[in-house]
Motif scaffolding. Sequence first.
Motif, PDB file in Angstrom:
ATOM      1  N   GLN A   1       3.836  -5.813   3.114  1.00 59.15           N
ATOM      2  CA  GLN A   1       3.813  -5.325   1.582  1.00 59.15           C
ATOM      3  C   GLN A   1       4.655  -4.635   1.008  1.00 59.15           C
ATOM      4  OE1 GLN A   1       2.302  -7.850  -0.221  1.00 59.15           O
ATOM      5  NE2 GLN A   1       0.854  -8.542   1.551  1.00 59.15           N
ATOM      6  N   PHE A   2       5.444  -4.804   0.089  1.00 57.67           N
ATOM      7  CA  PHE A   2       6.855  -3.494  -0.141  1.00 57.67           C
ATOM      8  C   PHE A   2       5.907  -3.204  -1.841  1.00 57.67           C
ATOM      9  CE2 PHE A   2       8.370  -5.720   2.850  1.00 57.67           C
ATOM     10  CZ  PHE A   2       9.272  -4.506   2.842  1.00 57.67           C
ATOM     11  N   GLU A   3       5.800  -1.233  -1.968  1.00 52.92           N
ATOM     12  CA  GLU A   3       5.574  -1.294  -2.971  1.00 52.92           C
ATOM     13  C   GLU A   3       7.057  -1.065  -3.895  1.00 52.92           C
ATOM     14  OE1 GLU A   3       2.362   0.127  -3.612  1.00 52.92           O
ATOM     15  OE2 GLU A   3       1.330  -0.298  -2.609  1.00 52.92           O
ATOM     16  N   LYS A   4       6.747  -1.529  -5.626  1.00 53.14           N
ATOM     17  CA  LYS A   4       8.190  -1.110  -5.982  1.00 53.14           C
ATOM     18  C   LYS A   4       8.019  -0.262  -5.845  1.00 53.14           C
ATOM     19  CE  LYS A   4       8.960  -2.216 -10.830  1.00 53.14           C
ATOM     20  NZ  LYS A   4      10.662  -2.615 -11.115  1.00 53.14           N
TER      21      LYS A   4
END
Lengths: 254, 224
Positions: free
Chosen positions: A244-247
């Motif tokens: 997952q990538f945080e914005k």
Amino acid sequence: MEETILTVKHLKKEYEDKTILNDVDLAVKKGEVVVIIGPSGCGKSTLLRCMNGLEKTQSGSIKLREEAIEAGSGNLVQIRQKIGMVFQNYELFPHLTVLDNILLAPTKVQKRDKKDVKAEALKLLERVGLKDKAGSYPRQLSGGQKQRVAIVRALCMNPEILLFDEVTAALDPEMVREVLDVMLELARQKRTMVIVTHEMQFARAVADRVLFIDQGKIMEEGTPEEVLEHPKKERTQQFLNIFQFEKVQERKIS
Amino acid sequence: MPDLGLDVLWKGSNLLRLLGGLGVALRISLIAVVISIPLGLLLGTLMTGKNVILKFILKLYLEFIRIMPQLVLLFMVFFGSTRMFGWQPSGELSAIIVFTLWGAAEMSDLVRGALISIPVHQYESSEALGLTKVQTYCYVVIPQTVRRLIPLSINLITRMIKTTSLILMIGVVEMIKVAQQIIEANRTTSPNAAFGIYLVIFLLYFLACWPISLLAKYLERKWR
């Protein structure tokens, strides 16, 4: 449908003084697709290799139906014909054409009639969109094409179970899809498969059951929904977070 | 056109003698090649084996042959064997012995290299398909090894042919020796003969080795 094809019991694998697999239990039913995920070095590939007798194990057992799979044992040649395996580094035989790569084992190992196998091979090649490549050599193919040929090569032995060891890990992103599509198609045909992969979206789509392995142990298992969406263990959550990538915080560009 | 002294070629049987010299050179290298290739295959396979002592001995042999100039080896066999064993081999036999020892050593190293360059995955995917050990070797490993080996061993063969030019030093009358004799005999009548004769020798060596090189190149392209 409930018939168990592959059973792994209390499997232990040590390499020098490191424990790679520690007391692994697993049962794969006919028609089931099991996806194994986990951080690199967790033992997932080793588990798969053990299932095909490519690795020596220290204790525990692996059985295909009633037959034990053990590295170095005499029945291995027999039993491997029922287990198809596709590796990460699309290992086609470079000196043979695509068709000859596929025909080698069915004609030499299973002693089947060349004409029959050829017809079957061409049909399978057509299914994966590579019929026109039958006479090409592996060096003339892209990575994704090679991997699809490798899958056909395994299928042509009519195996009871297919093992996939990170088959898309060495591919360029745009070629991953074509290989995964072939595997999805196989899942639709109710083939029994054990897949090691890092493609989480794919795992979600293809798996009946997902296993999360860490430090040589099965930490968590369940439906894709249970494991991938609502993991119970913190370790699983941590691992899934990698994908997952945080914005990035709203940046003001003045 | 300057006088190259080519006319001496047509005197007596000079050209035939020169070709005969080439024949001697080719015969020696051919015999050595025929013996050393199977020997090299055997030694090279042993070098990839597990026996540490055997591997050490083979390594020692390979390095010894490699480090020694061929000329020294020729002298050792030709003169040394008389002193050591009281046995006097002819020049030609000494040359065959040295070229065989040399060819087998170099060949074994090529075989070893070709064998270990077959990736472990090739063995594993053969195994995974249910091939036995023998089948894996017959259908997967050996065909690939041979493909890698043929261009390399053909190179070795041309090197062996060229190196026969040393054996005049132990009294074998091969092409260069014949050339020297022709040049000497005609020193007064045709002082320029040295140019012409060595030019012819150049062409003859070229004609002997070039087709072999072409074959190597062809096979390399075919089996890429």
